[in-house]
Design an enzyme around this catalytic site. Structure first.
Site, PDB file in Angstrom:
ATOM      1  N   SER A  96      45.420  26.747 -32.757  1.00  0.00           N
ATOM      2  CA  SER A  96      45.332  25.303 -32.516  1.00  0.00           C
ATOM      3  C   SER A  96      43.887  24.846 -32.650  1.00  0.00           C
ATOM      4  O   SER A  96      43.060  25.562 -33.241  1.00  0.00           O
ATOM      5  CB  SER A  96      45.899  24.981 -31.137  1.00  0.00           C
ATOM      6  OG  SER A  96      46.032  23.584 -30.987  1.00  0.00           O
ATOM      7  N   ASN A  97      43.571  23.680 -32.122  1.00  0.00           N
ATOM      8  CA  ASN A  97      42.198  23.171 -32.175  1.00  0.00           C
ATOM      9  C   ASN A  97      41.900  22.377 -30.911  1.00  0.00           C
ATOM     10  O   ASN A  97      42.743  22.286 -30.024  1.00  0.00           O
ATOM     11  CB  ASN A  97      41.992  22.311 -33.433  1.00  0.00           C
ATOM     12  CG  ASN A  97      42.998  21.184 -33.492  1.00  0.00           C
ATOM     13  OD1 ASN A  97      43.006  20.307 -32.637  1.00  0.00           O
ATOM     14  ND2 ASN A  97      43.882  21.233 -34.476  1.00  0.00           N
ATOM     15  N   ARG A  98      40.708  21.805 -30.835  1.00  0.00           N
ATOM     16  CA  ARG A  98      40.234  21.207 -29.577  1.00  0.00           C
ATOM     17  C   ARG A  98      40.686  19.766 -29.362  1.00  0.00           C
ATOM     18  O   ARG A  98      40.245  19.116 -28.420  1.00  0.00           O
ATOM     19  CB  ARG A  98      38.696  21.219 -29.554  1.00  0.00           C
ATOM     20  CG  ARG A  98      38.100  22.590 -29.528  1.00  0.00           C
ATOM     21  CD  ARG A  98      36.584  22.479 -29.506  1.00  0.00           C
ATOM     22  NE  ARG A  98      35.955  23.773 -29.687  1.00  0.00           N
ATOM     23  CZ  ARG A  98      35.759  24.642 -28.718  1.00  0.00           C
ATOM     24  NH1 ARG A  98      36.152  24.355 -27.495  1.00  0.00           N
ATOM     25  NH2 ARG A  98      35.180  25.788 -28.976  1.00  0.00           N
ATOM     26  N   SER A  99      41.534  19.219 -30.228  1.00  0.00           N
ATOM     27  CA  SER A  99      41.923  17.806 -30.077  1.00  0.00           C
ATOM     28  C   SER A  99      42.623  17.572 -28.729  1.00  0.00           C
ATOM     29  O   SER A  99      43.506  18.331 -28.336  1.00  0.00           O
ATOM     30  CB  SER A  99      42.860  17.415 -31.218  1.00  0.00           C
ATOM     31  OG  SER A  99      43.458  16.178 -30.925  1.00  0.00           O
ATOM     32  N   ALA A 110      44.986  15.963 -35.220  1.00  0.00           N
ATOM     33  CA  ALA A 110      44.222  17.050 -35.843  1.00  0.00           C
ATOM     34  C   ALA A 110      45.245  18.125 -36.220  1.00  0.00           C
ATOM     35  O   ALA A 110      45.540  19.026 -35.427  1.00  0.00           O
ATOM     36  CB  ALA A 110      43.194  17.578 -34.861  1.00  0.00           C
TER      37      ALA A 110
END
Ligand code: CTP
Length: 419
Positions: free
Chosen positions: A214-217, A281
């Site tokens: 995943s990512n930091r959004s 994102a």
């Protein structure tokens, strides 16, 4: 953008100004005069602790009306019901952390909090607090709950505080509070008739049943856009990846996890929409094969993840669209403008919101953001650091300037199909 207060006539409008127990209570005296100058009548309601900072007499003299402070004294005239009934807006300035918590929880243990529970009119809160309280997770959660419920929050400013410290917590300036009150009373419905399809948050791409990429959004920007579009009259569908946020009220929420689920949800609602904003994102890669069982470290000697590309949702939407206005984001860590321009062109967008996600105080997870907007004509505008909610309004202002007749025609077509 919440317009600054100059020039908005409040003639004939009734403002209830709630003052709570903060040192900034003295600034409410200036607000009374400003509301009167703009033509409103002002009824001041104070909490018990506010009267420790400024006397009711000050507000009685300024407003020319009695000041209500006590639930039980006011009870004979049923003020907790009659005052909100007659109000065009209730503005709480300053609003303490304690008062925000009471509002979020629906407590009614004094006159002002009881009035909020009976109010049908718009409510605007301008918080003020010292000592880092504004960024405390409890305060953040209460503010989120209130926003989701439709309360307008005029974010406090950064600067020197009464304690001598510097930080976020100063009561917003008078013009911003007047602007928010004016907008709440004469709320702009410039997007009414339009249908917004907005994506938000990260996606989770499974590796096995317990792990994902995943990512930091955080989803905050997309949720702020959904709330802004709804309050400006649009119907809104929010397709959201996993976040910790409360969806804004009046918005249809479709919860998804993976890029594939987000693609399907967006495509399914594309024909319904007149404006698409991709604030999510979306993961660009996912594991080729998600394992059915948890991968065990002992048994697993292959430490390489085999990845494949996900679908580019924006490009797909761009190819399939029927006159929808298309807004994308560009999250960059370098060469912001050239990279964003390239995305604007290659994805066939009307507007791109370019973010330097490494800028201090902005980007993923932050309450604030700064952005550069580039439209399809190549016009570039810089939006300096501000709350994501205010930025959302400015993005919608920029989008409104780009709405071609075809998009308006589409919104009208969609409206007539509903009748
Ligand atoms: N986007 C999308 N589908 C993807 C990836 C991105 O629709 N699979 C959208 C995002 O929602 C955003 C825009 O495309 O509106 C740009 O996303 P960004 O992550 O900045 O760029 P990418 O297109 O992924 O390109 P790169 O990773 O090379 O910067």
């Amino acid at each position: 953008m919440i317009p600054k207060g100059q020039g908005v006539s409040l003639t004939g409008k009734r403002v209830v100004l709630g003052v709570t127990g903060s040192i900034a209570a003295y600034k409410a005296a200036g607000l009374v005069r400003a509301f009167l100058r703009d033509g409103a009548t002002v009824e001041v309601v104070m909490t018990g602790s506010a009267t420790r900072f400024v006397t009711p007499l000050t507000f009685e003299v300024l407003s020319g009306r009695p000041v209500a402070t006590d639930l039980f004294e006011a009870h004979q005239e049923m003020k907790h019901l009659t005052v909100p009934e007659q109000a065009d807006v209730i503005c709480i300035a300053p609003a303490t952390a304690n008062f925000l918590a009471k509002m979020a929880l629906g407590l009614g243990d004094d006159l002002l909090s009881t009035m909020i529970l009976t109010a049908q009119c718009p409510v605007v809160c301008a918080p003020a607090m010292d000592g880092g309280m504004w960024t405390h997770p409890a305060v953040t959660a209460h503010v989120q709950t209130l926003r989701a419920r439709g309360v307008v929050i005029v974010d406090p400013e950064e600067g020197p505080l009464a304690s001598g410290r510097t930080g976020a917590g100063r009561l917003a300036d008078e013009a911003s509070i007047l602007g928010a009150v004016g907008s709440a009373i004469f709320s702009r419905k410039d997007w009414s008739g339009h249908r917004f399809l907005i994506s938000a948050g990260p996606t989770h791409e499974p590796i096995d049943p317990v792990r994902f990429i995943s990512n930091r959004s955080s989803g905050k920007m997309g949720y702020a856009l959904a709330e802004a579009a709804r309050s400006r009259g649009a119907q809104v569908v929010l397709v959201s990846g996993p976040t910790a946020l409360v969806p804004p009220s009046g918005v249809e929420m479709i919860a998804v996890e993976s890029a594939e689920q987000m693609t399907n949800a967006i495509i399914a609602r594309l024909a319904w929409s007149s404006v698409v904003i991709m604030a999510a994102a979306v993961a660009d890669f996912r594991p080729k094969q998600a394992a059915n069982q948890k991968l065990k470290k002992q048994a697993q000697c292959d430490t390489t993840l085999d990845l494949e590309r996900t679908v580019d949702i924006l490009s797909t939407v761009s190819a399939l669209r029927d006159r929808q206005l298309l807004v994308g984001f560009a999250a960059e860590t370098q060469n912001l403008i050239p990279h964003a321009m390239e995305k604007l062109k290659s994805k066939g967008l009307d507007l791109i919101v370019a973010n330097d996600v490494t800028a201090p105080g902005a980007g993923f997870g932050s309450e604030q953001n700064a952005a550069t907007l580039i439209d399809r004509h190549g016009t570039i505008s810089e939006l300096p650091l501000k709350s994501k909610r205010r930025l959302a309004d400015e993005i919608l202002d920029a989008a409104a300037r780009l709405v071609p007749d075809a998009v308006h025609a589409r919104a009208t077509d969609l409206g007539s199909k509903m009748r």
